[in-house]
Design a protein around this motif. Structure first.
Motif, PDB file in Angstrom:
ATOM      1  N   GLU A  27       0.795  -1.231   0.000  1.00 46.38           N
ATOM      2  CA  GLU A  27       0.000   0.000   0.000  1.00 46.38           C
ATOM      3  C   GLU A  27       0.824   1.276   0.000  1.00 46.38           C
ATOM      4  N   ALA A  28       2.134   1.172   0.226  1.00 49.70           N
ATOM      5  CA  ALA A  28       3.026   2.330   0.175  1.00 49.70           C
ATOM      6  C   ALA A  28       4.414   1.840  -0.205  1.00 49.70           C
ATOM      7  N   ASP A  29       5.192   2.730  -0.819  1.00 47.40           N
ATOM      8  CA  ASP A  29       6.555   2.343  -1.182  1.00 47.40           C
ATOM      9  C   ASP A  29       7.492   2.507   0.015  1.00 47.40           C
ATOM     10  N   ALA A  30       8.760   2.249  -0.184  1.00 43.53           N
ATOM     11  CA  ALA A  30       9.741   2.283   0.904  1.00 43.53           C
ATOM     12  C   ALA A  30       9.852   3.669   1.538  1.00 43.53           C
ATOM     13  N   GLU A  31       9.534   4.709   0.777  1.00 40.00           N
ATOM     14  CA  GLU A  31       9.596   6.074   1.315  1.00 40.00           C
ATOM     15  C   GLU A  31       8.269   6.511   1.925  1.00 40.00           C
ATOM     16  N   GLY A  32       7.271   5.654   1.903  1.00 47.66           N
ATOM     17  CA  GLY A  32       5.976   5.971   2.489  1.00 47.66           C
ATOM     18  C   GLY A  32       4.965   6.576   1.540  1.00 47.66           C
ATOM     19  N   ALA A  33       5.331   6.740   0.269  1.00 44.68           N
ATOM     20  CA  ALA A  33       4.374   7.277  -0.712  1.00 44.68           C
ATOM     21  C   ALA A  33       3.298   6.223  -0.970  1.00 44.68           C
ATOM     22  N   PRO A  34       2.028   6.626  -0.873  1.00 38.70           N
ATOM     23  CA  PRO A  34       0.949   5.635  -1.010  1.00 38.70           C
ATOM     24  C   PRO A  34       0.817   5.090  -2.430  1.00 38.70           C
ATOM     25  N   HIS A  35       0.373   3.845  -2.504  1.00 38.07           N
ATOM     26  CA  HIS A  35      -0.008   3.190  -3.754  1.00 38.07           C
ATOM     27  C   HIS A  35      -1.527   2.985  -3.692  1.00 38.07           C
TER      28      HIS A  35
END
Length: 195
Positions: free
Chosen positions: A99-107
């Protein structure tokens, strides 16, 4: 073992590819058959090549083969009547959406893309003579607590995959479900607007 095969071909309103019209989700899996590793890998490879938004590929799988501790752990995370039959499958696959990438940006599209990956897996498996049954009755927290599952992954489904078994091995209520006619609402009822 000779397993009687039910004709589960869908009565479609327009012609479909045979692999789509004949695909169905059984509950009877052969508890003695080994998994064909090449076919399992082909199904997972089909999932790998499914489309995803911005090619983020926000799906992850735990692939648990019958007879392993991992299979028992995934099986124990099943709920309701899924516990009655799914453990017989050669493989249980826990499917997760990132639901989010390694940097915390949501998918925000992660579950949609996971659904496409599982659809591709299902069609490839069926084309190769394996059967797939997806389950929503799962203990998501238990699956998310399994080793290797990072905090940005959300459990969405567990997939039973394997060789078709004998429906006579199922309980009477499940045998009735297996033999019940396949049904879908009319195509027009799924279309909100059309021009």
């Amino acid at each position: 073992m000779s397993t009687p095969t039910l004709d589960r071909t869908a009565e479609t309103s327009v012609p479909l590819l045979d692999v789509l019209a004949t695909r169905w989700s059984p509950r009877a899996f052969d508890a003695t058959a080994p998994i064909d590793e090449a076919k399992l890998m082909a199904a997972l490879e089909a999932a790998r090549w499914s489309p995803s938004a911005r090619n983020t590929q926000p799906w992850r799988f735990i692939v648990a083969r019958r007879g392993t501790d991992l299979h028992a752990a995934v099986d124990s995370a099943l709920m309701g009547f899924n516990r009655e039959w799914a453990g017989q499958a050669q493989v249980l696959i826990a499917a997760f959406a990132e639901e989010a990438d390694a940097e915390g940006a949501p998918h925000p599209w992660a579950q949609y893309d996971l659904g496409q990956a599982v659809a591709h897996l299902s069609v490839q498996a069926h084309a190769d003579g394996l059967f797939v049954h997806q389950m929503g009755g799962i203990d998501r927290a238990a699956l998310e607590a399994l080793p290797g599952v990072s905090e940005n992954l959300r459990a969405v489904t567990v997939i039973a995959l394997g060789a078709l078994g004998d429906t006579a091995a199922l309980s009477e209520p499940l045998q009735q479900r297996e033999a019940a006619p396949r049904a879908r609402r009319p195509l027009a009822d799924s279309i909100i607007a059309e021009a």
